[in-house]
Design an enzyme around this catalytic site. Structure first.
Site, PDB file in Angstrom:
ATOM      1  N   ASP A 280     -43.680   6.784 -25.346  1.00 42.34           N
ATOM      2  CA  ASP A 280     -42.246   6.846 -25.635  1.00 42.34           C
ATOM      3  C   ASP A 280     -41.678   5.550 -26.178  1.00 42.34           C
ATOM      4  O   ASP A 280     -40.769   5.555 -26.994  1.00 42.34           O
ATOM      5  CB  ASP A 280     -41.469   7.249 -24.371  1.00 42.34           C
ATOM      6  CG  ASP A 280     -41.474   6.150 -23.322  1.00 42.34           C
ATOM      7  OD1 ASP A 280     -42.578   5.710 -22.924  1.00 42.34           O
ATOM      8  OD2 ASP A 280     -40.384   5.718 -22.900  1.00 42.34           O
TER       9      ASP A 280
ATOM     10  N   ASP B  61     -44.451   1.036 -23.508  1.00 46.43           N
ATOM     11  CA  ASP B  61     -45.452   1.198 -22.454  1.00 46.43           C
ATOM     12  C   ASP B  61     -46.450   2.280 -22.857  1.00 46.43           C
ATOM     13  O   ASP B  61     -46.461   2.745 -23.992  1.00 46.43           O
ATOM     14  CB  ASP B  61     -44.771   1.523 -21.121  1.00 46.43           C
ATOM     15  CG  ASP B  61     -43.804   2.705 -21.240  1.00 46.43           C
ATOM     16  OD1 ASP B  61     -44.003   3.547 -22.145  1.00 46.43           O
ATOM     17  OD2 ASP B  61     -42.858   2.794 -20.446  1.00 46.43           O
TER      18      ASP B  61
ATOM     19  N   TYR C 299     -36.554   8.197 -16.558  1.00 45.71           N
ATOM     20  CA  TYR C 299     -35.836   9.207 -17.338  1.00 45.71           C
ATOM     21  C   TYR C 299     -35.193  10.222 -16.398  1.00 45.71           C
ATOM     22  O   TYR C 299     -35.529  11.410 -16.414  1.00 45.71           O
ATOM     23  CB  TYR C 299     -36.767   9.886 -18.351  1.00 45.71           C
ATOM     24  CG  TYR C 299     -37.161   8.973 -19.488  1.00 45.71           C
ATOM     25  CD1 TYR C 299     -36.281   8.726 -20.541  1.00 45.71           C
ATOM     26  CD2 TYR C 299     -38.396   8.324 -19.494  1.00 45.71           C
ATOM     27  CE1 TYR C 299     -36.620   7.875 -21.579  1.00 45.71           C
ATOM     28  CE2 TYR C 299     -38.750   7.467 -20.527  1.00 45.71           C
ATOM     29  CZ  TYR C 299     -37.857   7.251 -21.564  1.00 45.71           C
ATOM     30  OH  TYR C 299     -38.191   6.403 -22.597  1.00 45.71           O
TER      31      TYR C 299
ATOM     32  N   GLU D  11     -37.166  -3.797 -26.759  1.00 45.95           N
ATOM     33  CA  GLU D  11     -38.092  -2.667 -26.647  1.00 45.95           C
ATOM     34  C   GLU D  11     -37.658  -1.540 -27.582  1.00 45.95           C
ATOM     35  O   GLU D  11     -36.496  -1.162 -27.606  1.00 45.95           O
ATOM     36  CB  GLU D  11     -38.158  -2.140 -25.210  1.00 45.95           C
ATOM     37  CG  GLU D  11     -39.219  -1.056 -25.028  1.00 45.95           C
ATOM     38  CD  GLU D  11     -39.441  -0.660 -23.579  1.00 45.95           C
ATOM     39  OE1 GLU D  11     -40.496  -0.075 -23.284  1.00 45.95           O
ATOM     40  OE2 GLU D  11     -38.554  -0.938 -22.733  1.00 45.95           O
TER      41      GLU D  11
END
Length: 620
Positions: A75, A78, A227, A472
């Site tokens: 995603d 990571d 999430y 990120e």
């Protein structure tokens, strides 16, 4: 736009190129934004892989659970595969292609965009091995974040987490149904067999989401820290229904939106954000399009309430509502410090498509402060994209690899560690932090096209690898940009955005032989449906056809209950029992269907074969 019959080709009239307006090369930005998805791939990389510093990874995903979950996308920075944001990413990429596929085709990027969608849907179909089972995560954030490793070196847990009828997740199943349905439109012309397979999964997932209700993070609790489904599942049920209608033109889903608009919040929630968690503004925009396109029928009064909320969102972004979104001094939409640009790109996409919907219907936007021309919505969306590409107080591009001044220390494991192709020496879990994470230097691998988290409320940005809130990237940051950049690069063709569209057939890409091919088990539906014409005749100037449909149980087990969806049927049907919901079940003289046995039903109408698919079934 989304119905699969009576498809109308765009009439491209006087395309106005905007590619270099404002000094930005939107075509180059589009190419880079799609390329980012190749850096996020998990699994066996194909011979056509263009991001050469990546290698194969996650090759045993799902093995401990007894299922093949190889593939899909990481995603962000990571190495976890989270199902909810991945499915949302696929839905929005598909929406981008559905709206602006012609522009992508003209720029030579349509095939790459479709490849990006298919990489996601190939995995999502694997993650849905049974009608009432959906895997929603591979790996977990806690153990993954303890390590800083290339995906090719992963030593962390790859346990997979799932939802089922006893552990439901309507938000996850609903979003995945939306992704499958939207993608089925993308592939309807170029790969009809694949499109049909996607729709089969979509039907099952929608029924799963609607029948077994619950929040997915109550079942997959390891996802809560990363999430969490704050909005719950009501928005995903409506979102999925909207996409099911676009993909099938089945009135059942249109009526679902009408009947459940109030109860599930579609007509009530006035939103100022849109993203992987909160879908209300997205479904409100889609339903407004149905209304403007004359599709609402008896649902028009309810759909009008959806549209009011859609326009509230647009007006709030423009600063012309009674409640407006916050903006930075430099004019950027600002929602939160951590990965704010996800909200900027998603809002800009909705503004872009709604601008074209309004233009097509020859209407203006009605805001608290007055009437707004459609061109103002597009101009504001363009200003947000231009900010991301470098027109901001810092003169920084927040797309990696675009412009001269962009983030060099991205919070991303793969890009921050030397490529396994350059140095295959194993990078250990904690060793990666010591050697690579803490390194005060530019990333050895360029994460081309990645949209990072972006600046704070005052347009400030610190390019440091440990500043994960700002540096990120994420797949769902990029997905909405595909559509916007294609629109800005290719212009508006003068076509009516409210009419049905046809995705152009992408030009084939030469694929090099894969050095290490892996055999994949082809998907075989547990229930096969075969239709054929058995007779025809002419009456009153019309040609009528009698069709026979054979339903065969290939599951290896006895089927106790079955729900069969029959759409685009314009005549009588015999051999099935119709339910109040509009689907069909076993005839009164059949209570089950044994393994390898078949049953037949017939229908007559003066059209091509009806669309027949399995919505759900129960095995003995």
């Amino acid at each position: 736009m989304a119905c699969l019959t009576a498809i109308t080709l765009f009439l491209l009239v006087g395309v106005v190129p905007l590619a270099l307006a404002g000094g930005h090369d939107y075509g180059a930005a589009l190419s880079k934004s799609i390329l980012f998805f190749e850096a996020q791939r998990s699994g066996y990389l194909p011979g056509s892989q263009r991001v050469k510093w990546r290698g194969n990874s996650g090759l045993f995903d799902g093995k401990v659970n007894g299922v093949d979950l190889v593939g899909g996308y990481y995603d962000a920075g990571d190495n976890v595969k989270f199902g909810l944001p991945m499915a949302f990413t696929v839905t929005i990429m598909s929406w981008s292609i559905i709206e602006y596929g012609s522009q992508m085709g003209a720029s030579g990027e349509l095939s790459h965009a479709m490849d990006a969608v298919k990489w996601g849907t190939d995995y999502l179909m694997k993650a849905h091995p049974q009608p009432l089972v959906l895997y929603g995560e591979v790996g977990d954030g806690n153990t993954d974040h303890y390590c800083w490793q290339r995906p090719e070196d992963m030593t962390t847990s790859r346990y997979a987490y799932r939802i089922d009828q006893n552990n439901p997740g309507s938000d996850l199943a609903g979003e995945t149904a939306a992704a499958m349905a939207a993608a089925s439109i993308v592939f309807h012309r170029s790969n009809p067999a694949y499109s049909k397979k996607l729709l089969t999964h979509a039907y099952q997932l929608f029924d799963f989401a609607d029948k077994y209700r619950g929040k997915y993070d109550s079942s997959i609790t390891v996802a809560q820290k990363y999430y969490r489904s704050v909005s719950g599942y009501a928005d995903e049920l409506l979102w999925a229904a909207a996409w099911m209608y676009k993909a099938t033109n089945n009135e059942y889903y249109l009526d679902y939106l009408g009947k459940n608009g109030d109860a599930l919040g579609g007509t009530g929630w006035a939103m100022t954000e849109f993203g992987w968690d909160v879908k209300y503004a997205g479904v409100q925009t889609l339903v407004a399009k149905f209304l403007m396109g004359g599709k609402a029928g008896s649902n028009a009064p309810v759909f009008g309430k959806y549209q009011e909320k859609a326009e509230f969102f647009m007006c709030s972004c423009l600063g012309k509502s009674s409640q407006n979104v916050q903006k930075t001094p430099g004019g950027l939409i600002y929602k939160q410090r951590w990965n704010n640009l996800q909200f900027v790109t998603s809002a800009s996409f909705l503004l872009t498509v709604y601008s074209d919907y309004l233009t097509s219907s020859r209407k203006n936007l009605h805001c608290f402060s007055g009437s707004v021309a459609p061109s103002e919505l597009l101009a504001f969306a363009k200003s947000q994209v231009d900010y991301i590409l470098g027109d901001n107080p810092r003169a920084t591009s927040y797309m990696v690899g675009y412009g001269n001044n962009y983030p060099k220390q991205v919070h991303h494991r793969g890009s921050s560690i030397v490529s396994v192709k350059v140095d295959p020496s194993f990078v250990s879990c904690r060793g990666g932090y010591a050697t690579w994470f803490s390194r005060k230097a530019s990333d050895p691998n360029l994460l081309t096209g990645a949209i990072v988290g972006g600046p704070d409320a005052y347009d400030n940005f610190a390019d440091h690898r440990d500043n994960y809130e700002q540096t990120e990237p994420a797949t769902y940051n990029n997905a909405p940009l595909l559509g916007i950049l294609a629109r800005l690069h290719g212009g508006h063709g003068g076509y009516n955005q409210l009419l049905p569209v046809e995705i152009p057939v992408a030009k084939p890409i030469a694929v090099q032989p894969q050095p290490n091919p892996v055999k994949e088990t082809p998907f075989e539906a547990p229930i096969a449906i075969e239709q054929k014409t058995t007779s025809s005749w002419v009456a009153n100037g019309k040609t009528y056809y009698r069709y026979s449909a054979i339903v065969t149980n290939k599951s290896g087990k006895t089927i106790k209950n079955i729900n069969i969806s029959v759409s685009k049927l314009y005549g009588p049907l015999w051999g099935l029992t119709k339910s109040p919901s509009g689907s069909y079940g076993f005839p009164t003289w059949v209570s089950s269907l044994e393994a390898d046995k078949s049953m037949e039903f017939v229908y007559i109408h003066s059209s091509s074969p009806a669309e027949v698919s399995i919505s759900s079934y129960t095995l003995a």
